[in-house]
Each structure stands twice: as C-alpha cells, then as structure tokens.
Design a protein around this motif. Sequence first.
Motif, PDB file in Angstrom:
ATOM      1  N   PRO A 119       3.607   9.634   4.381  1.00 65.04           N
ATOM      2  CA  PRO A 119       2.203   9.938   4.700  1.00 65.04           C
ATOM      3  C   PRO A 119       1.295   8.729   4.489  1.00 65.04           C
ATOM      4  O   PRO A 119       1.339   8.088   3.436  1.00 65.04           O
ATOM      5  CB  PRO A 119       1.861  11.062   3.711  1.00 65.04           C
ATOM      6  CG  PRO A 119       3.175  11.728   3.444  1.00 65.04           C
ATOM      7  CD  PRO A 119       4.197  10.645   3.498  1.00 65.04           C
ATOM      8  N   GLY A 120       0.522   8.409   5.512  1.00 63.11           N
ATOM      9  CA  GLY A 120      -0.408   7.276   5.420  1.00 63.11           C
ATOM     10  C   GLY A 120       0.163   5.976   5.937  1.00 63.11           C
ATOM     11  O   GLY A 120      -0.545   4.965   5.996  1.00 63.11           O
ATOM     12  N   GLU A 121       1.441   5.955   6.329  1.00 64.87           N
ATOM     13  CA  GLU A 121       2.036   4.714   6.831  1.00 64.87           C
ATOM     14  C   GLU A 121       1.461   4.394   8.214  1.00 64.87           C
ATOM     15  O   GLU A 121       1.717   5.113   9.192  1.00 64.87           O
ATOM     16  CB  GLU A 121       3.560   4.851   6.921  1.00 64.87           C
ATOM     17  CG  GLU A 121       4.254   3.564   7.383  1.00 64.87           C
ATOM     18  CD  GLU A 121       5.743   3.776   7.651  1.00 64.87           C
ATOM     19  OE1 GLU A 121       6.559   3.265   6.880  1.00 64.87           O
ATOM     20  OE2 GLU A 121       6.073   4.462   8.656  1.00 64.87           O
ATOM     21  N   LYS A 148      14.006   9.169   7.784  1.00 66.40           N
ATOM     22  CA  LYS A 148      12.665   9.667   8.107  1.00 66.40           C
ATOM     23  C   LYS A 148      12.157  10.478   6.922  1.00 66.40           C
ATOM     24  O   LYS A 148      12.906  11.291   6.365  1.00 66.40           O
ATOM     25  CB  LYS A 148      12.704  10.547   9.365  1.00 66.40           C
ATOM     26  CG  LYS A 148      13.039   9.774  10.615  1.00 66.40           C
ATOM     27  CD  LYS A 148      12.810  10.618  11.850  1.00 66.40           C
ATOM     28  CE  LYS A 148      13.962  11.560  12.098  1.00 66.40           C
ATOM     29  NZ  LYS A 148      13.846  12.290  13.367  1.00 66.40           N
ATOM     30  N   TYR A 149      10.917  10.260   6.577  1.00 63.71           N
ATOM     31  CA  TYR A 149      10.334  11.016   5.467  1.00 63.71           C
ATOM     32  C   TYR A 149      10.322  12.505   5.797  1.00 63.71           C
ATOM     33  O   TYR A 149      10.010  12.908   6.922  1.00 63.71           O
ATOM     34  CB  TYR A 149       8.900  10.538   5.205  1.00 63.71           C
ATOM     35  CG  TYR A 149       8.164  11.429   4.229  1.00 63.71           C
ATOM     36  CD1 TYR A 149       8.411  11.335   2.856  1.00 63.71           C
ATOM     37  CD2 TYR A 149       7.245  12.382   4.672  1.00 63.71           C
ATOM     38  CE1 TYR A 149       7.767  12.165   1.960  1.00 63.71           C
ATOM     39  CE2 TYR A 149       6.595  13.220   3.776  1.00 63.71           C
ATOM     40  CZ  TYR A 149       6.863  13.103   2.425  1.00 63.71           C
ATOM     41  OH  TYR A 149       6.216  13.941   1.539  1.00 63.71           O
ATOM     42  N   SER A 150      10.694  13.314   4.811  1.00 60.61           N
ATOM     43  CA  SER A 150      10.438  14.743   4.925  1.00 60.61           C
ATOM     44  C   SER A 150       9.992  15.252   3.559  1.00 60.61           C
ATOM     45  O   SER A 150      10.556  14.857   2.537  1.00 60.61           O
ATOM     46  CB  SER A 150      11.661  15.506   5.424  1.00 60.61           C
ATOM     47  OG  SER A 150      12.651  15.589   4.426  1.00 60.61           O
ATOM     48  N   LYS A 202       0.834  -1.209   0.000  1.00 58.46           N
ATOM     49  CA  LYS A 202       0.000   0.000   0.000  1.00 58.46           C
ATOM     50  C   LYS A 202       0.868   1.259   0.000  1.00 58.46           C
ATOM     51  O   LYS A 202       0.645   2.196  -0.779  1.00 58.46           O
ATOM     52  CB  LYS A 202      -0.901  -0.008   1.252  1.00 58.46           C
ATOM     53  CG  LYS A 202      -1.897   1.124   1.304  1.00 58.46           C
ATOM     54  CD  LYS A 202      -2.470   1.287   2.708  1.00 58.46           C
ATOM     55  CE  LYS A 202      -1.772   2.424   3.427  1.00 58.46           C
ATOM     56  NZ  LYS A 202      -2.094   2.537   4.839  1.00 58.46           N
ATOM     57  N   VAL A 203       1.874   1.267   0.841  1.00 57.39           N
ATOM     58  CA  VAL A 203       2.770   2.440   0.896  1.00 57.39           C
ATOM     59  C   VAL A 203       3.593   2.536  -0.377  1.00 57.39           C
ATOM     60  O   VAL A 203       3.802   3.632  -0.918  1.00 57.39           O
ATOM     61  CB  VAL A 203       3.672   2.374   2.148  1.00 57.39           C
ATOM     62  CG1 VAL A 203       4.686   3.508   2.145  1.00 57.39           C
ATOM     63  CG2 VAL A 203       2.824   2.435   3.411  1.00 57.39           C
ATOM     64  N   LEU A 204       4.051   1.392  -0.887  1.00 59.90           N
ATOM     65  CA  LEU A 204       4.823   1.423  -2.138  1.00 59.90           C
ATOM     66  C   LEU A 204       3.995   2.043  -3.261  1.00 59.90           C
ATOM     67  O   LEU A 204       4.505   2.800  -4.084  1.00 59.90           O
ATOM     68  CB  LEU A 204       5.261   0.010  -2.525  1.00 59.90           C
ATOM     69  CG  LEU A 204       6.358  -0.600  -1.648  1.00 59.90           C
ATOM     70  CD1 LEU A 204       6.555  -2.077  -1.986  1.00 59.90           C
ATOM     71  CD2 LEU A 204       7.677   0.153  -1.817  1.00 59.90           C
ATOM     72  N   ASN A 260       0.981  16.510   2.555  1.00 53.18           N
ATOM     73  CA  ASN A 260       1.449  17.085   3.822  1.00 53.18           C
ATOM     74  C   ASN A 260       2.382  16.109   4.526  1.00 53.18           C
ATOM     75  O   ASN A 260       2.930  15.208   3.883  1.00 53.18           O
ATOM     76  CB  ASN A 260       0.274  17.512   4.693  1.00 53.18           C
ATOM     77  CG  ASN A 260      -0.517  18.613   4.000  1.00 53.18           C
ATOM     78  OD1 ASN A 260       0.066  19.528   3.422  1.00 53.18           O
ATOM     79  ND2 ASN A 260      -1.837  18.501   4.016  1.00 53.18           N
ATOM     80  N   ASP A 261       2.475  16.224   5.823  1.00 52.21           N
ATOM     81  CA  ASP A 261       3.438  15.398   6.560  1.00 52.21           C
ATOM     82  C   ASP A 261       2.776  14.955   7.865  1.00 52.21           C
ATOM     83  O   ASP A 261       3.160  15.395   8.947  1.00 52.21           O
ATOM     84  CB  ASP A 261       4.704  16.234   6.817  1.00 52.21           C
ATOM     85  CG  ASP A 261       5.846  15.406   7.367  1.00 52.21           C
ATOM     86  OD1 ASP A 261       5.775  14.163   7.291  1.00 52.21           O
ATOM     87  OD2 ASP A 261       6.820  16.005   7.870  1.00 52.21           O
TER      88      ASP A 261
END
Length: 502
Positions: A372-374, A398-400, A333-335, A411-412
């Motif tokens: 986002p969404g993880e 970490k995602y930014s 899903k995240v991929l 967004n974040d």
Amino acid sequence: MGEWSYGRLRIQMNKAFDIGVESLSRNGGAETAGLDSRFSRPSGETIPSDKFDATDTAAAKSFGDTGNGGTFFLETFGCQMNDHDSEKVAGLLLSRGYRQVETPEAARMILYNTCSIREKAAQKVFSRLGEYRERGTDKIIGVLGCVAQQEGHDIFKRAPWVSLVCGSASYRKLPEMLAELEAGNKRVTGLDNDTDETFETEITRRDNPWRAYLTIIEGCDKACAYCVVPHTRGPERSRGSESILREVRQLAELGYSEVQLLGQTVNSYVDPTAPRMKFSDLLLEVAQVAGIRRVRFTTSHPRDFGADIVEAIDREPKLCDHIHLPVQSGSTKVLRAMARTYTREEYLEKIALIRGAKRPISITTDIIVGFPGETDEDFAETLSMLDEAQYDGVFGFKYSPRPNTPSLALNDPIPEDIKGQRLVMIQEKQRVIQTARNLAMLGQELDVFVSNKSRRQNQWSGHMTSNRVISFSSQEQELLGSYVRVKATDSGTGSLTGVHVG
Ligand code: SF4
C-alpha cells in the motif's frame, strides 16, 4: 525445481532457495525462509458445519484407538521452517509407535502442517479439509502450523471434523496433545505462542539423506507491517549453542555432510547459554565438526547482518558462499511503511560488505510489489535496486493483506493488474541480470554436491556452494551424495549445464 525424488512423503524440500527465474513468478509471501508460498489452487470456501459434529461422527469414535501402532500421513505447506518442523513432528510420532504412510487413505491420522503467509496458502488448507465435507471421515484430522495459530478455534467451526489444532510455538506440547487424542479427547488445541522454549525432539525423521536442517532460532520480534510470522510463530527464541553443536555432531556421525541452520531471522541468533556465542562464531564452530563439508544458513535480516558474518565466510571455506538477504523494496519510503528497520542506503551497505568478500558470494532476495502506497517512483527504485545489487536470484511476490498484521489497516489500494505488471517487470529485469551472471560462469570448474539423478541417461544435477543448481553429464554409474567437480559449459536464464571433470 528443488524437489527431492527420494523418500519424500509429499514434502517438498529446498524449493525456495534454488535459484531460478521461474521461481520469480510464484505468488508467495514475504521473507522466503518463512514465507515462501507454493500454492496455486484457491478455493476460499467455507465448509458448512451442518454435516459434521465431532461428538457423533465416526471420527469421534476412532479417537480412542489411534495410539501406539497407529498410522499417520503428514502433508507440509510453505517454507523450510515448516519442512523441518514436519520432520520433527514425524520423528516425535515415530518415537511414539506411529507409522508414517504415503497417502491419506492409508492413515488413521492425517496432519496438515500449514502456511498462512499468503491468502492462497491458507485457502489451500481449507480446500484440503473440504475434501472430507461430503464423504465424511473416520480419521483423526489435525491442522498444525501457521493456519492453526491464525485461525485457532474457528477451524473447528469451519471444519468440525478436525480434532487437533496446534500452532508451531506449541509443538513442544505435542506429546501431551497426542496423549489427549489417544485418550479419546475430541478437540485438542495448542495455541499458546507466549513461550521462550524452542521445539526440540529426541528423534527427527529427516527427509533428505544429505542436507540436514536445524532450526536455531524460532519466532520473530521484528514486526514487519505485512507479516503474520510474529503472530503465528511467536517471539524470537534461540536454541543453546551446545545443544545445536551436539546435534550437528550426531548428524555428521549419521553421514550428513551438509547442514542448514534455519530461522526466520537466523542471524538475529542470541545464544541463551553460557558460551553466549555470536551467530558468526556459531557458524565457525558448526563448520569445525568433523564430517561436515557445507554449512548454510537462512534467512538473514539486513538489520542484524554484520561484517563478522562475511569475515567468517572468508575464513572458513565450509561456510557456503550464499546469503539470502530479503530487501522487500528499493524505496526507503516503502521500507519505512513496511517497518523494515533499514533504509535503501543501509541495505546497500550490507550488499557492499558481501561483495567485498575475498570470494564471490551469491546473493538472493525477496521483493514484495504493490505494498500500500507504493508509487511508480517507489517501484522504479526497486527496479534500480536489482541493477545495483546484481542478485543471483529474486523471489518476487505480490502484496496481499493478511489477518493480524499492521498493514491490514492500510487496505489494499494497488490494483491487482498493477501488481501483476510490476511483478513481470521485476522478472524481466532479473532475467537479464541472471543470464549475464550465468554466462560469466562458463568455463569455470565448480564444486557440486550431487543430489539428483535424471531419468535421462548419464545426466545428474546438484548444488554448488552458492546454492545454484547445475545439471551435468557424467559416465559414472553412481554419484548421488558425492562431491564432484563440474565444468560449466552452457547456460540459460535460470540454469547452468556442464560436464563432470573429476
Ligand atoms: S516480521 Fe520477521 S519473519 Fe516477518 S518479514 Fe519481518 S523479519 Fe521476516
């Protein structure tokens, strides 16, 4: 880790691909080859423009007399692609009569080759530029690379003492831009990334005396949702196979024994010239060049990774047994949200291909946590990916959100502390896996290329073909640049130690 101690002018080499758990904590970007971020000094400052005006500063006065014989200082941030771009930029400047110096103070022209994959990385550059805010400068300051492409003309607003802004896709025009600077032009830009040309130069000033980097494909067409590379480096452009092989032959004649083929998605290589060589065929051809003992390549995209690459490694011992294959997430899903173009299952099929090789191949990867969404469940799938893939090294980030990327619109939403916790969980799990994998190597005799001499007497270190670093003791007086056999005698989480046995 991975910092060469000879002849470097503040350019770190090879850092992203040394395998070590400490690297897991770096808060970097996406795929390591292009997106390794090494920075920890945030500033975020906006540089007031009131004190500087390129039309009347001392910097402006010096533009006209920086030509042949001028000096330059070049600092590089980011990935191996940037390191190698800097080698080519330095070569180009040297060929025009400039002289490279080791400090900004000694230079007439100061160039920053920048990385924008992480916010902190981009901030670092403005922090550097900010150092000239109060004291002013009579030097020519140039911003190259991804921040240049990302920020464009805005750099002149934030730091008006800058006189050159050039993205990597425009490096081929650097000679013209230098001529403009030498002619007294105060604001020179190269921001075109709509090109099918690659950046090739007659002279490359290489920083590592043994391992030579060659970019074989520039840019990226993959459009991952979080990634700035398609914006900053432009579309994929492959270099002709004959041109690559010619350079490899030259490198071998110069004494280089190891070459590393680079590309943001190196295995997406498409030979634009008549042989129409497949990537795996190119690997085999490079390995045939007399004098070349090791061939590496990075970074591979899972979508374009096929059995032919593993078969080539099986056939040709000079092809190193290491593949960097960024997964980014264990959740399909995240991929999908990341637009990574493969599922968890498809990725694991590639891992199975590699694990099925006739000789053990080390696999490293990149992981982004907190996209986002993880959800917790998605993240649990990433953790279980570590168990299934049994990586030899993981670069966790970490995602930014970054400008000009599709995921910016998402967004974040994942809080920083959750991201931090997830990163730590990745690190801890990988530490256990890596410790076990290192333990399994004890007693083995390994081929090591000696690349560093320790300050401690009789202590050396070097890379195995898997790109692991091993420290070892030897009574030999001089080993730098040689290939030796080392028996692994001790291991830690991110390191191996041994003794020279021949
Ligand atoms: S867009 Fe290209 S460079 Fe960026 S992460 Fe995706 S494959 Fe890698």
